[in-house]
Design an enzyme around this catalytic site. Structure first.
Site, PDB file in Angstrom:
ATOM      1  N   GLY A 131       0.813  -1.209   0.000  1.00 46.22           N
ATOM      2  CA  GLY A 131       0.000   0.000   0.000  1.00 46.22           C
ATOM      3  C   GLY A 131       0.844   1.255   0.000  1.00 46.22           C
TER       4      GLY A 131
ATOM      5  N   ASP B 190      -7.483  11.704  10.131  1.00 44.93           N
ATOM      6  CA  ASP B 190      -7.650  11.008   8.858  1.00 44.93           C
ATOM      7  C   ASP B 190      -8.242   9.622   9.096  1.00 44.93           C
ATOM      8  OD1 ASP B 190      -7.647  10.736   6.138  1.00 44.93           O
ATOM      9  OD2 ASP B 190      -5.545  10.187   5.976  1.00 44.93           O
TER      10      ASP B 190
ATOM     11  N   PRO C 237       5.475   4.498   0.662  1.00 46.95           N
ATOM     12  CA  PRO C 237       4.982   3.144   0.411  1.00 46.95           C
ATOM     13  C   PRO C 237       5.076   2.264   1.653  1.00 46.95           C
ATOM     14  CG  PRO C 237       7.149   3.444  -0.551  1.00 46.95           C
ATOM     15  CD  PRO C 237       6.743   4.772  -0.028  1.00 46.95           C
TER      16      PRO C 237
END
Ligand SMILES: *[C@@H]1O[C@H](CO)[C@@H](O)[C@H](O)[C@H]1NC(C)=O
Ligand SMILES: *[C@@H]1O[C@H](CO)[C@@H](O)[C@H](O)[C@H]1NC(C)=O
Ligand SMILES: *[C@@H]1O[C@H](CO)[C@@H](O)[C@H](O)[C@H]1NC(C)=O
Ligand SMILES: *[C@@H]1O[C@H](CO)[C@@H](O)[C@H](O)[C@H]1NC(C)=O
Length: 829
Positions: free
Chosen positions: A525, A643, A531
């Site tokens: 991901g 988030d 990454p």
């Protein structure tokens, strides 16, 4: 005659009481309760009798919960005079005195000392009420007088309905004291006392050392304590008149809550969770280091979101810069310029001084203060100016723009920044003040130029930049100054890195080998700042490796942020950081590997979603809520994740949810973060309107994201992609409409038909709708959310959700206009 009436009484008791005559809530004069027998309140909520705490063999007379949490003791009579055997006996004298007798000679070990003179027709009774209060009353056919009550002599537990404070008529002071140990209820070292010197406030003591304080009542709640607004569990009351000063709370629902001062000094709000039959911490009075009394010394101000947390108030500088630099802040701050009052201007009227406003604070210690409830803020300023020992002032009651006057007559101690509408005005030499006002205006000029540059150079995030810049301008100037401190923070990173001690340090070689040299086939991901790879360590442990893409300063800050944040966090619903690797330009974080990837991977895929049945989804909802609650208040730092989304909820082998990706977490401060702010935004579909439009984020923005996630978990649909033909509704609007029409269950994904528990689904939807309400202040706190999910009480009706556009609901017209179009534009990346 007398014998006959007793018979009748027992006869009635037998009929009325389901479990026989042992369950009596009353005894009369000359009756007794021996060790082994108990008194039970009418609703069987509480029981009174003799018990031995923990491992102790001593016998004490106490009151404990009966129906729930059997044996949890809330009050003890003979705390300091235990009985060594089972000869104890509670007796009520004809004059209303309660005594505990023991031994062969019936020696009194404890007495309520409450005898009154009793008239001919009176008779005294002692009764255990369903509130947990043991009362002694003097009754005749027409009157009932309270002679004594256990609520007047609290132990370590503050129950709903009890008064903490002072009776000004009798001088009785009611306060809480800890037990010595879990096995010993005698008076321990800790106490919480409602202090009535100056303006009343509750102080927490360890012996003679002041540990912390619950700020004074400000009309809405206690200064520096989470606001009561939106609290659906309990309401507090503060009463101050000529007769008494006290604080009391009442429960709003059928929830059971008690406040206890533990033997090791924690003040915990515990609520009973029926589903799991356990007490859970609903709130903790001291949450972070800024709650430690006067951590930053006189005229210091503590801000938990800053590093270091201590700063001097505007116009002050560290008394001892060396100590201050070494993170020893107790000596506090001194004025840069002396006051003129009684010093320079000769007439002593204070004209040479002015006041500087500090916004959003827990007000300083009020033990050396005076107050007047009828003065206005203007009169208050005059009163402070006239009296040369006055160092600052504020409104007593912050409701309706403020009323009343509170004056400080000594150094300002224990002030902290707090996200609430409470301001203080501190006294300062006029010359100092002039300098500050000047710098204020030039600061703003610079900021405006910066905004102009931003507007012309950045196309896509223009609106966001503007929103951010506006926020900066509106920020009180003291924030600016403290922002500068943050810039000096570089040095302090090593200090904060101390927290990394518990973490394993990996070599780059180890990490590279575990991930086959960061092979693309190992990539699982793309996280917030680079990454993410799957890896296997030599010992066979699976890990997730997060590699910072490039060593920009921005990345470095986020990296530090994440490491510092997460290294201190320990919760089963947060992903666990195992270690890190710093090698030249490489910054790498190593986490435990989650076998079941992330929630979105399951949720939004037609076939995979079949693998998540309702009990699992409900468990996931609970887990996420507990994880966020921990971030918001149970951890030492208050952390806003910012988030939260299905993609950031990882699932372990047993489908337990773990919150991840703290790269954006926590408030960032300091003037140089503009660029970062433009880059760092939440994820469209999960961000709340106040954050999207005004750049304001708070714990309530996380609550909003949580609500969106719950609706997604139930519907299996992405909020972002959702559209409903007839109404142009988004997922939130659709859910709300169904709820209004009483058809909520229609929201549920068809794949849950077989496994769902309808009441749980409906309750979850209802709670989610409360979380996504347009106005942040209407949304519940995470505390309430957790509790609402597990309890069964009635829930308030949700108001309009955010981003809901529908002409047939005219209330919406008055709300600030936000449309989906703007939002998409802002967050297109
Ligand atoms: C009951 O007690 C009250 C006050 O103690 C007294 O005024 C009243 O006369 C008494 N009533 C009877 C019937 O004795
Ligand atoms: C409080 O202020 C009012 C208005 O200034 C004044 O009339 C009153 O005497 C003050 N009360 C006390 C107790 O000082
Ligand atoms: C300032 O006010 C306090 C409290 O009202 C009072 O005790 C003190 O005497 C006053 N000091 C002066 C110099 O007026
Ligand atoms: C600081 O500047 C702002 C905007 O120019 C102004 O509204 C505010 O009153 C100023 N603050 C002080 C203390 O002068």
């Amino acid at each position: 005659m007398e014998g006959q009436s007793t018979h009748i009484f027992f006869f009635i008791a037998l009929i009325l009481l389901p479990s026989g005559c042992s369950a009596l809530d009353t005894i009369s004069a000359n009756q007794e309760i021996k060790d082994g027998k108990t008194l039970v309140s009418a609703g069987e909520m509480f029981e009174l009798g003799f018990f031995s705490p923990g491992k102790s063999k001593n016998r004490y007379l106490g009151i404990w919960y009966k129906k729930i949490s059997y044996g949890t003791v809330v009050w003890v009579a003979n705390r300091d005079t235990p009985i060594k055997d089972r000869s104890g006996m509670l007796k009520l004298s004809r004059h209303g005195d309660l005594v505990i007798l023991s031994g062969r000679h019936n020696t009194a070990v404890w007495s309520s000392n409450s005898a009154v003179s009793v008239q001919g027709n009176d008779h005294v009774v002692v009764q255990l009420l369903d509130t947990g209060n043991l009362v002694v009353c003097n009754k005749n056919s027409t009157h009932q007088n309270l002679i004594w009550q256990s609520f007047d002599y609290p132990g370590d537990t503050f129950l709903p309905g009890m008064k903490l404070g002072k009776d000004l008529v009798t001088g009785l002071q009611r306060y809480i004291t800890s037990w010595k140990s879990p096995d010993d209820p005698s008076i321990g070292a800790f106490s919480n006392i409602h202090d009535t010197n100056g303006y009343p406030q509750t102080l927490g003591w360890h012996g003679k050392v002041l540990l912390g304080r619950l700020g004074p009542w400000n009309g809405l709640g206690f200064s520096g304590f989470p606001s009561e607004k939106g609290n659906q569990i309990y309401s507090s009351e503060f009463v101050m008149n000529e007769k008494e000063i006290y604080h009391r709370y009442a429960l709003k629902t059928s929830v059971v809550l008690r406040i206890v001062l533990t033997w090791d000094g924690k003040t915990l709000f515990l609520h009973w969770i029926k589903r799991i039959k356990e007490w859970a911490v609903y709130a903790n009075a001291a949450v972070d280091s800024c709650d430690r009394f006067s951590l930053c010394g006189p005229y210091g101000i503590c801000s938990i979101n800053k590093h270091p947390p201590c700063n001097c108030m505007q116009g002050f500088e560290p008394r001892n810069p060396e100590e201050w630099g070494a993170s020893d802040w107790v000596s506090g701050c001194i004025r840069k310029k002396p006051l003129n009052c009684g010093n320079g201007d000769g007439d002593g009227d204070g004209d040479g001084d002015g006041f500087w406003k500090i916004e959003g604070v827990k007000v300083p210690d009020t033990r050396r203060s005076s107050y007047n409830v009828s003065m206005t803020l203007g009169e208050c300023e005059m009163a402070c100016k006239r009296n040369c020992s006055c160092t600052g002032y504020t409104s007593l009651d912050i409701r309706n723009g403020g009323s009343g006057c509170l004056l400080w007559l000594d150094k300002l101690l224990d002030t902290r920044e707090y996200d609430v509408n409470q301001d203080i005005y501190i006294r300062m030499a006029a010359s100092e003040l002039e300098g500050l006002v000047d710098s204020n205006s030039s600061f703003n000029k610079k900021k405006r130029i910066l905004v102009m540059v931003l507007l012309t150079s950045l196309v896509v995030p223009i609106l966001f930049a503007l929103a951010y810049a506006c926020r900066k301008i509106n920020k009180p100037p003291h924030m600016k100054r403290q922002g500068k401190w943050y810039v000096h923070d570089e040095k302090n990173t090593s200090l904060q890195m101390e927290h990394l001690d518990e973490l394993q340090v990996f070599s780059l070689y180890e990490v590279a080998r575990a991930t086959c040299n960061f092979n693309d086939s190992n990539k699982i991901g793309e996280g917030g700042f680079g990454p993410v790879y799957k890896g296997v360590l030599e010992d066979g442990r699976e890990i997730a490796v997060k590699r910072l893409s490039e060593t920009s300063q921005q990345g470095l800050d986020e990296f530090k942020n994440e490491v510092i944040c997460i290294a201190k966090l320990q919760h089963r619903n947060l992903v666990k950081l195992l270690g890190y690797c710093i090698h030249q330009n490489e910054l790498i974080l190593i986490y435990e590997y989650m076998t079941n990837k992330s929630l979105d991977w399951f949720l939004f895929d037609e076939t995979k979603s079949l693998m998540l049945n309702w009990p699992q989804r409900f468990n996931i909802i609970h887990g996420i809520s507990r994880g966020i609650l921990y971030l918001h208040q149970d951890s030492r730092l208050q952390i806003i994740h910012r988030d939260l989304k299905a993609g950031n909820i990882l699932l372990d082998g047993d489908m337990n949810p773990k919150i991840s990706d703290f790269g954006l977490a926590r408030k960032f401060v300091g003037p140089d973060t503009t660029a970062k702010t433009i880059k760092v935004v939440g994820t469209y579909g999960y961000i709340s309107p106040e954050y999207a439009v005004h750049g304001r984020f708070s714990i309530k923005s996380d609550v909003f994201s949580f609500g969106v996630m719950v609706l997604e978990i139930i519907s299996g649909k992405k909020n972002k992609d959702f559209s409903h033909g007839d109404h142009r509704d988004n997922l939130l609007g659709y859910a709300w409409r169904l709820h209004k029409e009483g058809r909520s269950i229609g929201l549920m994904s068809a794949s849950l038909q077989a496994s769902c528990v309808v009441t749980e689904v409906l309750r979850s939807i209802h709670v989610a709708l409360l979380c996504v309400q347009h106005h942040a202040e209407d949304r519940p706190t995470m505390l309430s959310v957790v509790l609402m999910l597990v309890s069964e009480g009635a829930l308030p009706e949700p108001k309009l959700p955010a981003f809901f556009i529908e002409k047939s609901y005219p209330e919406f017209e008055s709300l600030p206009s936000v449309d989906e179009h703007t939002i998409t534009q802002l967050y297109a990346r």
